[in-house]
Design an enzyme around this catalytic site. Structure first.
Site, PDB file in Angstrom:
ATOM      1  CB  CYS A   1      80.434  77.644  26.269  1.00 23.44           C
ATOM      2  SG  CYS A   1      79.380  78.752  27.220  1.00 23.44           S
TER       3      CYS A   1
ATOM      4  CG  HIS B   1      76.955  74.813  24.786  1.00 23.77           C
ATOM      5  ND1 HIS B   1      77.915  74.100  25.430  1.00 23.77           N
ATOM      6  CD2 HIS B   1      76.797  75.964  25.487  1.00 23.77           C
ATOM      7  CE1 HIS B   1      78.322  74.781  26.482  1.00 23.77           C
ATOM      8  NE2 HIS B   1      77.677  75.912  26.534  1.00 23.77           N
TER       9      HIS B   1
ATOM     10  NE  ARG C   1      72.910  80.553  32.006  1.00 21.13           N
ATOM     11  CZ  ARG C   1      74.156  80.370  32.435  1.00 21.13           C
ATOM     12  NH1 ARG C   1      74.529  80.847  33.598  1.00 21.13           N
ATOM     13  NH2 ARG C   1      75.027  79.702  31.710  1.00 21.13           N
TER      14      ARG C   1
END
Ligand code: GLN
Length: 244
Positions: free
Chosen positions: A95, A195, A129
């Site tokens: 990320c 993640h 997001r």
């Protein structure tokens, strides 16, 4: 005795959603095979000599933290990282760490972060997001692996000609929510938005990355298979959920 040297870049600054779990996973998978692992954290102000390591790990971070690192990167680390990549060292970047290897990141509120430029890609933030569990399929060079993960980013990444995607999005957003690409591959760089438990939940990918690093140093090494029943169950459960 075999040994794997891991460099954890900015462990105190880039560590969102337990990205450090990937270090624990790599260390454990080596230990189970009797291979020694040495993990070195390199952060702001520390000298970096890329030749000392086999794998580099960079986790994710918020826009603020990514901005904070610009000065430190400019003082030699950006060059070392670029040289390491060109020398075909193995990188796993997640990320914010992935974005950092690219040319720039323009945040949703207009801040321009000029990054390392080691990879031919750039990122532009948007207020909304991209969050959730997601899934992608790697290319043939990476065994067509199906990777399950979790993404949370405002940045939309666009790849140039110099890199290829790490995979094709099967569920979720990936690089930008539009072109179905996810992550980036260049030489031995594995860069992804996934993640947290990327490697524990994707043991085949974990071994693929570890093997890539170990074989550079020990061309005759044969990595013994592990019993991944538990990990594969977690992977398959997520895959099942995401397929709806
Ligand atoms: N700050 C970056 C973004 O929002 C990276 C976030 C992250 O590492 N989760 O896109």
């Amino acid at each position: 005795m075999y040994e794997l040297r891991i460099c954890h870049l900015y462990p105190d600054i880039l560590n969102l959603y337990g990205d450090r779990g990937n270090i624990i996973c790599m260390t454990k998978r080596m230990e189970w095979r009797g291979i020694k692992t040495q993990v070195t954290g390199i952060s702001v102000g520390d000298a970096l000599n890329y030749e000392d390591y086999d794998i580099f790990f960079i986790g994710g971070g918020q826009d603020f933290e990514q901005g904070v690192l610009l000065e430190d990167l400019a003082q030699g680390k950006a060059r070392q990282i670029t040289e390491a990549i060109e020398a075909e060292k193995v990188f796993l970047a997640i990320c914010g760490g992935y974005q950092m290897l690219g040319q720039y990141y323009k945040t949703w509120d207009g801040q321009q972060c000029d990054f390392i430029g080691a990879l031919d890609l750039y990122t532009v933030g948007e207020k909304e997001r991209m969050i959730g569990n997601y899934m992608y399929q790697c290319g043939a060079g990476d065994g067509n692996l199906t990777v399950v993960g979790f993404e949370n980013h405002s940045g939309k990444t666009y790849l140039g000609q110099g890199v290829r995607p790490m995979g094709t999005v099967l569920a979720g957003y990936g690089n930008n929510g539009k072109d179905k690409t996810e992550g980036a591959r260049y030489k031995n760089v594995f860069a992804t938005y996934s993640h947290g438990p990327l490697l524990p939940k994707n043991p085949k990918l974990a071994d693929h990355i570890l093997k890539t690093a170990l074989l550079r140093r020990y061309p005759d090494l044969c990595l013994e298979e592990l019993d991944d029943t538990f990990e594969n169950n977690a992977h398959d459960y997520m895959q099942h959920l995401l397929h709806g």
